[in-house]
Design a protein around this motif. Structure first.
Motif, PDB file in Angstrom:
ATOM      1  N   ASP A 111       6.101  13.111  12.827  1.00  0.00           N
ATOM      2  CA  ASP A 111       6.963  12.174  12.107  1.00  0.00           C
ATOM      3  C   ASP A 111       6.361  10.772  12.213  1.00  0.00           C
ATOM      4  OD1 ASP A 111       8.893  10.483  11.132  1.00  0.00           O
ATOM      5  OD2 ASP A 111      10.475  11.102  12.493  1.00  0.00           O
ATOM      6  N   PRO A 112       5.921  10.177  11.100  1.00  0.00           N
ATOM      7  CA  PRO A 112       5.287   8.865  11.157  1.00  0.00           C
ATOM      8  C   PRO A 112       6.145   7.762  11.757  1.00  0.00           C
ATOM      9  CG  PRO A 112       4.817   9.903   9.057  1.00  0.00           C
ATOM     10  CD  PRO A 112       5.838  10.764   9.754  1.00  0.00           C
ATOM     11  N   GLN A 140       7.435  -5.665  -2.174  1.00  0.00           N
ATOM     12  CA  GLN A 140       8.215  -4.496  -2.570  1.00  0.00           C
ATOM     13  C   GLN A 140       9.409  -4.294  -1.640  1.00  0.00           C
ATOM     14  OE1 GLN A 140      10.019  -2.052  -4.349  1.00  0.00           O
ATOM     15  NE2 GLN A 140       8.006  -2.236  -5.378  1.00  0.00           N
ATOM     16  N   ALA A 141      10.597  -4.159  -2.229  1.00  0.00           N
ATOM     17  CA  ALA A 141      11.826  -3.984  -1.447  1.00  0.00           C
ATOM     18  C   ALA A 141      11.959  -2.583  -0.892  1.00  0.00           C
ATOM     19  CB  ALA A 141      13.050  -4.323  -2.303  1.00  0.00           C
ATOM     20  N   ASN A 142      11.362  -1.587  -1.568  1.00  0.00           N
ATOM     21  CA  ASN A 142      11.455  -0.208  -1.083  1.00  0.00           C
ATOM     22  C   ASN A 142      10.222   0.561  -1.538  1.00  0.00           C
ATOM     23  OD1 ASN A 142      12.159   2.579  -0.584  1.00  0.00           O
ATOM     24  ND2 ASN A 142      14.283   1.899  -0.385  1.00  0.00           N
ATOM     25  N   HIS A 143       9.203   0.576  -0.673  1.00  0.00           N
ATOM     26  CA  HIS A 143       7.950   1.240  -1.011  1.00  0.00           C
ATOM     27  C   HIS A 143       8.138   2.729  -1.297  1.00  0.00           C
ATOM     28  CE1 HIS A 143       6.201  -2.366   0.932  1.00  0.00           C
ATOM     29  NE2 HIS A 143       5.198  -2.150   0.111  1.00  0.00           N
ATOM     30  N   LEU A 144       8.949   3.405  -0.482  1.00  0.00           N
ATOM     31  CA  LEU A 144       9.066   4.859  -0.595  1.00  0.00           C
ATOM     32  C   LEU A 144       9.758   5.267  -1.893  1.00  0.00           C
ATOM     33  CD1 LEU A 144       9.942   5.814   3.099  1.00  0.00           C
ATOM     34  CD2 LEU A 144       7.706   5.369   2.037  1.00  0.00           C
ATOM     35  N   PRO A 188      16.800  13.982  12.634  1.00  0.00           N
ATOM     36  CA  PRO A 188      16.013  13.474  11.509  1.00  0.00           C
ATOM     37  C   PRO A 188      15.888  11.950  11.545  1.00  0.00           C
ATOM     38  CG  PRO A 188      17.733  14.998  10.786  1.00  0.00           C
ATOM     39  CD  PRO A 188      18.020  14.671  12.209  1.00  0.00           C
ATOM     40  N   THR A 189      14.758  11.441  11.111  1.00  0.00           N
ATOM     41  CA  THR A 189      14.564  10.007  10.948  1.00  0.00           C
ATOM     42  C   THR A 189      15.340   9.527   9.730  1.00  0.00           C
ATOM     43  OG1 THR A 189      12.402   9.972  11.991  1.00  0.00           O
ATOM     44  CG2 THR A 189      12.845   8.238  10.397  1.00  0.00           C
ATOM     45  N   ASP A 190      16.034   8.405   9.883  1.00  0.00           N
ATOM     46  CA  ASP A 190      16.774   7.806   8.778  1.00  0.00           C
ATOM     47  C   ASP A 190      15.820   6.871   8.036  1.00  0.00           C
ATOM     48  OD1 ASP A 190      18.470   6.606   7.002  1.00  0.00           O
ATOM     49  OD2 ASP A 190      19.862   5.804   8.502  1.00  0.00           O
ATOM     50  N   LEU A 191      15.369   7.294   6.869  1.00  0.00           N
ATOM     51  CA  LEU A 191      14.388   6.497   6.134  1.00  0.00           C
ATOM     52  C   LEU A 191      14.989   5.255   5.498  1.00  0.00           C
ATOM     53  CD1 LEU A 191      12.116   9.256   4.592  1.00  0.00           C
ATOM     54  CD2 LEU A 191      11.662   7.755   6.516  1.00  0.00           C
ATOM     55  N   ASN A 192      16.304   5.131   5.500  1.00  0.00           N
ATOM     56  CA  ASN A 192      16.922   3.877   5.075  1.00  0.00           C
ATOM     57  C   ASN A 192      16.520   2.734   6.008  1.00  0.00           C
ATOM     58  OD1 ASN A 192      18.702   4.590   2.755  1.00  0.00           O
ATOM     59  ND2 ASN A 192      19.587   5.983   4.279  1.00  0.00           N
ATOM     60  N   THR A 203      13.731  17.979  10.839  1.00  0.00           N
ATOM     61  CA  THR A 203      12.907  16.805  11.115  1.00  0.00           C
ATOM     62  C   THR A 203      11.559  16.840  10.395  1.00  0.00           C
ATOM     63  OG1 THR A 203      12.022  17.854  13.117  1.00  0.00           O
ATOM     64  CG2 THR A 203      13.977  16.492  13.382  1.00  0.00           C
ATOM     65  N   ASP A 204      11.366  17.760   9.479  1.00  0.00           N
ATOM     66  CA  ASP A 204      10.140  17.843   8.688  1.00  0.00           C
ATOM     67  C   ASP A 204      10.002  16.559   7.877  1.00  0.00           C
ATOM     68  OD1 ASP A 204       8.357  18.297   6.516  1.00  0.00           O
ATOM     69  OD2 ASP A 204       8.607  20.460   6.719  1.00  0.00           O
ATOM     70  N   ALA A 205       8.959  15.786   8.156  1.00  0.00           N
ATOM     71  CA  ALA A 205       8.797  14.472   7.528  1.00  0.00           C
ATOM     72  C   ALA A 205       8.674  14.561   6.015  1.00  0.00           C
ATOM     73  CB  ALA A 205       7.570  13.775   8.110  1.00  0.00           C
ATOM     74  N   VAL A 206       8.033  15.604   5.508  1.00  0.00           N
ATOM     75  CA  VAL A 206       7.844  15.718   4.065  1.00  0.00           C
ATOM     76  C   VAL A 206       9.158  16.053   3.368  1.00  0.00           C
ATOM     77  CG1 VAL A 206       6.655  16.998   2.242  1.00  0.00           C
ATOM     78  CG2 VAL A 206       5.406  16.255   4.265  1.00  0.00           C
ATOM     79  N   LEU A 207       9.930  16.960   3.948  1.00  0.00           N
ATOM     80  CA  LEU A 207      11.250  17.231   3.379  1.00  0.00           C
ATOM     81  C   LEU A 207      12.095  15.961   3.358  1.00  0.00           C
ATOM     82  CD1 LEU A 207      12.138  20.668   5.051  1.00  0.00           C
ATOM     83  CD2 LEU A 207      11.757  20.253   2.617  1.00  0.00           C
ATOM     84  N   LEU A 208      12.030  15.182   4.441  1.00  0.00           N
ATOM     85  CA  LEU A 208      12.816  13.949   4.531  1.00  0.00           C
ATOM     86  C   LEU A 208      12.408  12.949   3.448  1.00  0.00           C
ATOM     87  CD1 LEU A 208      12.892  13.339   8.406  1.00  0.00           C
ATOM     88  CD2 LEU A 208      14.779  14.109   6.962  1.00  0.00           C
ATOM     89  N   VAL A 209      11.100  12.739   3.273  1.00  0.00           N
ATOM     90  CA  VAL A 209      10.670  11.695   2.349  1.00  0.00           C
ATOM     91  C   VAL A 209      10.784  12.137   0.895  1.00  0.00           C
ATOM     92  CG1 VAL A 209       8.173  12.192   2.182  1.00  0.00           C
ATOM     93  CG2 VAL A 209       9.006   9.818   2.160  1.00  0.00           C
TER      94      VAL A 209
END
Length: 425
Positions: free
Chosen positions: A383-384, A30-34, A394-398, A129-135
């Protein structure tokens, strides 16, 4: 010539006629799981069904083929395969084999999602930095933001799924006044006054009770970090003053610990309060020894040296323990530990009727429970993909499209869409 031309059209279109499913693998291909979870939610939002293939290639998805779906996968960068009806039948027959730990679960309706956050009423920049808002944003899954006023009005009945992150339901503003601004505090106090409460702690207790009632009534509650800890601390301490004077103007009840009622909590019991802070110490502190990092300034020590540590996801029967099997779907089953104000859960405080789904040698990280007609899952840490300390950016999920730690969050987002089978564990 015309007949040959029609025959070529038929042969060319033959594959499309029988290629009536799109298969989205969730293993290493998978190229992008999220973003794949976002595709699944997008289909559910369009009132179409999704098959979640439990324990098959990382928890893959199967959907009816449409040109729009194929285009959406390409646009979002999600790996997919177009398969024939014969291949789909063979695949589902294989998964149904009673000798294999696999199952196909129908997802039938998109959950209505709410995130409890003070960004509803104030700037609250620490919420960035809320991980759920980010994802949720990264996966392009729609949600509403609610806070105390909406909950007091009874708006939770509109939702199927509610998230709590680094919240403080004890009314101590997170025990770290450097994090929250005077404007944020004032905004919360104004809501308390609006609903007739003299103290913010009284308002937060009532909000915690309404959240528990939402869950007991059939809602799904997903909490991380201090949100998972403080809702139970607040519920156990109903009618007891555990708030230091710097936060509410009067002192704590000296017998607070002995008066706690653990029958009122969701996940934790027999815990010890971390009281005090009367000296004006404004470092981030723990609320109780629910937090396995209690006494260490709220953080555990994971990632503080060159040797990172990991927690393990447990394996469950896809055909008999479908709920935890769904919630632990992943392409990796060892996940790097990460910190938070509530980093992880003290094994001694997790109630015996709560199911542990992920654990390390020293703590429980990921747990599931039921109350009334509803369910909850608590996930320790902030934050995982966070490293040392408490991240202020914030974590950059890219950079982390394959994050197994973030996948656990998205498992919870899709879970309420499943036709649930009763857990036997």
């Amino acid at each position: 010539m015309k007949k040959w031309f029609l025959l070529l059209i038929f042969l060319f279109g033959f594959g499309k006629i029988y290629a009536n499913s799109i298969f989205i693998p969730m293993d290493e291909r998978q190229a992008n799981h999220l973003k794949a979870y976002g595709i699944a939610y997008w289909i559910l939002k369009a009132d179409q069904e999704v098959k979640w293939l439990v324990n098959y290639q990382g928890g893959s998805f199967l959907m009816n083929f449409t040109a729009e779906l194929e285009t959406e996968c390409r646009v979002r960068g999600v790996t997919y395969e177009v398969i024939s009806s014969a291949d789909e039948v063979a695949l589902l027959k294989y998964i149904a084999d009673p000798n294999l730990n696999m199952d196909a679960v129908n997802l039938v309706k998109s959950a209505k999602i709410a995130v409890y956050s003070p960004i509803k009423i104030s700037k609250a920049s620490f919420e960035d930095t809320d991980a759920v808002l980010l994802v949720l944003k990264y996966a392009e899954i729609p949600f509403d933001v609610v806070y105390d006023e909406e909950i007091m009005r009874g708006d939770l009945v509109k939702y199927d799924w509610l998230h709590l992150h680094h919240e403080d339901f004890t009314g101590q503003y997170g025990k770290n006044l450097w994090r929250i601004s005077p404007e944020d505090i004032k905004a919360q106090e104004n809501i308390a006054k609006k609903f007739g409460f003299n103290k913010n702690s009284d308002l937060k207790l009532e909000v915690a009770k309404k959240i528990k009632a939402f869950c007991a009534g059939g809602g799904y509650l997903f909490a991380m970090c201090s949100g998972a800890e403080t809702i139970d601390v607040a519920l156990a301490a109903e009618g007891i003053d555990i708030v230091p004077s710097e936060f509410d103007g009067d002192g704590i009840d000296k017998d607070a610990q002995e008066k706690l009622d653990f029958s009122k909590t969701l996940a934790f019991g027999d815990f010890l309060l971390e009281l005090g802070n009367e000296s004006g110490d404004r470092r981030m502190r723990s609320f109780s020894n629910i937090n396995s990092a209690s006494g260490k300034g709220g953080f555990g020590g994971w990632g503080e040296d060159e040797n990172e540590t990991y927690f393990n996801l447990f394996s469950f029967s896809a055909k008999w323990d479908i709920i935890p099997a769904l919630l632990t779907q992943n392409h990796e089953f060892q996940i790097r530990e990460f910190m938070g104000q509530t980093t992880a859960f003290n094994k001694k405080t997790v109630k015996p009727n709560v199911l542990v789904m992920g654990s390390s040698k020293t703590s429980d990280r990921y747990i599931y429970g039921e109350v009334g007609r509803g369910q909850f899952a608590f996930y320790g840490g902030h934050d995982p993909e966070g490293r040392k300390g408490f991240h202020r950016t914030p974590t950059d999920l890219n950079i982390h499209p394959h994050s197994p730690g973030y996948r656990l969050i998205l498992n919870n987002v899709l879970f309420p869409s499943a036709r649930k089978k009763k857990r036997k564990t």
